[in-house]
Design an enzyme around this catalytic site. Structure first.
Site, short mmCIF file in Angstrom:
data_model
loop_
_atom_site.label_atom_id
_atom_site.label_comp_id
_atom_site.label_asym_id
_atom_site.label_seq_id
_atom_site.Cartn_x
_atom_site.Cartn_y
_atom_site.Cartn_z
N SER A 165 37.68 59.19 117.71
CA SER A 165 37.30 59.50 119.09
C SER A 165 36.63 58.30 119.76
O SER A 165 36.87 58.02 120.94
CB SER A 165 36.37 60.71 119.12
N ARG A 181 39.16 56.66 122.78
CA ARG A 181 38.66 56.90 124.14
C ARG A 181 38.46 55.56 124.87
O ARG A 181 38.88 55.40 126.03
CB ARG A 181 37.35 57.68 124.11
N ASN A 193 41.21 54.29 127.97
CA ASN A 193 40.74 54.10 129.35
C ASN A 193 40.89 52.65 129.80
O ASN A 193 41.30 52.39 130.95
CB ASN A 193 39.29 54.55 129.47
#
Length: 284
Positions: free
Chosen positions: A218, A222, A226
């Site tokens: 995670s 993430r 992005n």
């Protein structure tokens, strides 16, 4: 610049390809990859020179700046840079006090390092997409390389190797402090006996194992996702006519500043939370 001699798809691929140094599987010679296929053939042991060099330079810049401010710190007439650094440190300390309940003097410096380093790496996304790749091409041409075969990916956090590397380092710390604070038996029982008790040990191990592995995944995905999406939009804008580039890139860059800071903040906050969980002896 590159868009003047490359097709749109070639231009996008060129900006998303890392400057890769590895062993040519056909000749056994260590060299820079001239194509994405050559980089892929070099395998796992190849080095992304652009990611390593940019992240190292930014990390060294961060350490040098904070060290210089620390050596010149004064309570009488603090400089503007000292006030800026102190405000960042206060911000980090507030977040650590709010999310970390254990006693570990390393957590705040770790959070500070993670936050500033990621902010600096993310900020490279605001540099016009052609500038540094063009400079790398000129340097390559000086040494006799074909400019079209010189790649340079500017933003380290758009390389999953960088984000997974940072997340892996955090994961090792989580395991280390989990065992240190709870003991090997306590950490093992936490994985085996929760949340459904001893009779469901296999199911517990599966659930807790997935939960444990999800932490570094995670963290890395993430940040990578992005920043990769943000860089892709800048690249697409660079393909537009010149007057549209400035019309669209400026508002996107202003908005992207929020993403740059937010992704660093989220990564730092998760690091603090995961470290807090590693120090909780009665966590379920």
């Amino acid at each position: 610049m590159a868009s003047e001699t490359l097709t749109s798809s070639e231009y996008i691929r060129h900006h998303l390809q890392n400057l890769t140094y590895g062993q040519n599987p056909n000749t056994g010679i260590w060299e820079f990859a001239s194509t994405s296929e050559a980089a892929k053939d070099m395998g796992f042991m190849a080095f992304h020179v652009d990611t390593l060099s940019v992240s190292f330079i930014l990390g060294a810049l961060f350490l040098a700046l904070f060290y210089r401010v620390g050596k010149r710190m004064t309570a009488d007439t603090p400089s503007g840079m000292q006030n800026f650094v102190e405000s960042i440190i206060d911000f980090i300390n507030e977040n650590v006090r709010g999310s970390f309940n254990g006693k570990n003097p390393m957590v705040a410096p770790l959070a500070l390092t993670v936050f500033i380093w990621i902010v600096l790496m993310n900020t490279m996304d605001l540099v016009p997409v052609d500038w540094l790749p063009y400079l790398a091409q000129q340097i390559g041409a000086f040494f006799g390389a074909d400019p079209h075969h010189v790649f340079f990916k500017v933003v380290p956090t758009t390389d999953p190797n960088a984000t997974f590397g940072m997340a892996l380092g955090i994961f090792i710390l989580i395991i280390f402090y989990s065992i240190k604070e709870k003991g090997a038996a306590g950490f093992g029982s936490e994985l085996a006996f929760h949340p459904f008790g001893k009779k469901m040990i296999i199911f517990n191990l599966f659930l807790e194992g997935v939960n444990l592995i999800a932490k570094p995944v995670s963290l890395s995905l993430r940040l990578f996702g992005n920043m990769y999406a943000g860089e892709m939009i800048f690249i697409l804008i660079a393909l537009l006519p010149f007057y549209l580039q400035w019309t669209l890139s400026l508002p996107w860059a202003i908005f992207h500043i929020l993403i740059v800071l937010l992704q660093a903040f989220i990564f730092m906050t998760l690091v603090i939370v995961y470290m807090d969980m590693a120090h909780q002896k009665d966590e379920h």
